[in-house]
Write a protein that holds these residues in place. Structure first.
Motif, PDB file in Angstrom:
ATOM      1  N   SER A   1       4.596   4.047   5.800  1.00 51.09           N
ATOM      2  CA  SER A   1       4.818   2.692   5.302  1.00 51.09           C
ATOM      3  C   SER A   1       4.201   1.752   6.332  1.00 51.09           C
TER       4      SER A   1
ATOM      5  N   LEU B   1       0.134  -4.430  -2.301  1.00 48.16           N
ATOM      6  CA  LEU B   1       1.332  -4.238  -1.484  1.00 48.16           C
ATOM      7  C   LEU B   1       2.168  -5.512  -1.413  1.00 48.16           C
TER       8      LEU B   1
ATOM      9  N   ALA C   1       6.841  -2.520   5.654  1.00 49.05           N
ATOM     10  CA  ALA C   1       5.710  -1.808   6.239  1.00 49.05           C
ATOM     11  C   ALA C   1       5.395  -2.366   7.621  1.00 49.05           C
TER      12      ALA C   1
ATOM     13  N   ILE D   1       3.110   1.444   1.350  1.00 51.83           N
ATOM     14  CA  ILE D   1       4.478   0.986   1.569  1.00 51.83           C
ATOM     15  C   ILE D   1       5.439   1.885   0.804  1.00 51.83           C
TER      16      ILE D   1
ATOM     17  N   GLY E   1      10.469  -3.065   0.016  1.00 49.84           N
ATOM     18  CA  GLY E   1       9.683  -2.216   0.894  1.00 49.84           C
ATOM     19  C   GLY E   1       9.378  -2.927   2.206  1.00 49.84           C
TER      20      GLY E   1
END
Length: 252
Positions: free
Chosen positions: A46, A109, A157, A58, A155
């Motif tokens: 990620s 993303l 990252a 991610i 998410g």
């Protein structure tokens, strides 16, 4: 306590109640100290790679909310690293993405609800060593209002170069954290398909995220709070001789 003070106190309580309705809407971390990275089903990258953008990806997981409006107060994730990693301080930023629904199309993303970058100093990193592996609990304070009830995906990252910092992963609960809520439907998002798979890949585990939210107060609740505070001020400032008398009538 006289009538005005009672009314003011009750009104303040009624108006303030929504402000403190904090709840955990997703917890797939549990007790981070019991994690055993060696028992993970599969580590999931990620990371936004500043030197190999095609590999930027991610780890996403979904959560549902029933309230019409919720403010996300904090996001936490368990992260580990490898491939030349030497320190979590090499992470340049963290990218937080919130998507509508549980199945993003994989084209980006960047979340459609929120896409935020957190610089060092805007997030906390608590590192613990499990066996020979450094695991970090990443904590972010947020102020993201979800517009409606329904499903969302979260998410986190790391933003870093592979050559300078290594590769960063979000842990999954795999076999090491039985009993945590979840439905084993985490998603690995890699829009440019640098890893050779699809842009969206389903998994059979959940990623280690925790999301805390607070109910956004209704306008009526805010009005009640204001009226209550004004009532308290009025009570404090009114001269004693002008305060309404209670129980002073004569009886015969």
């Amino acid at each position: 306590m006289n009538y005005f003070r009672c009314v003011a106190a009750i009104t303040v309580l009624l108006g303030a109640a929504p402000l403190w309705a904090t709840s955990v809407v997703l917890d797939q971390i549990g007790d981070e100290l019991i994690y055993d990275p060696s028992s993970e089903m599969s580590p999931s990258v990620s990371q936004v790679f500043t030197d190999f953008p095609d590999f930027s990806s991610i780890a996403l997981d979904d959560f549902a909310v029933a309230a019409s409006e919720l403010r996300l107060e904090s996001i936490e994730a368990l992260v580990r690293a490898g491939n030349g990693f030497s320190s979590f301080s090499l992470v340049e930023e963290f990218q937080l993405s919130i998507f509508t629904g549980s199945s993003p199309d994989g084209s980006t993303l960047e979340g459609d609800v929120a896409n935020l970058l957190f610089d060092p100093g805007d997030f906390s990193v608590t590192v613990t060593q499990i066996g020979s592996t450094d695991v970090a609990l990443i904590s972010l304070s947020t102020n993201i209002v979800l517009p409606s009830a329904g499903s969302y995906s979260v998410g986190l990252a790391s933003v870093a170069s592979n050559s300078g910092a290594g590769t960063f992963y979000v842990l999954n609960n795999g076999q090491s954290s039985p009993g945590l809520p979840g439905n084993s439907d985490g998603i690995f998002l890699n829009p440019d398909q640098g890893f050779g798979g699809d842009a969206v890949t389903g998994t059979n585990f959940d990623f280690a995220y925790r999301v805390t939210a607070t109910a956004v107060p209704e306008p009526a609740g805010g009005s009640l709070l204001a009226v209550g505070l004004l009532g308290l001020v009025f009570h404090r400032r009114m001269p004693k001789g002008r305060r309404p008398a209670v129980g002073t009538g004569s009886t015969s």
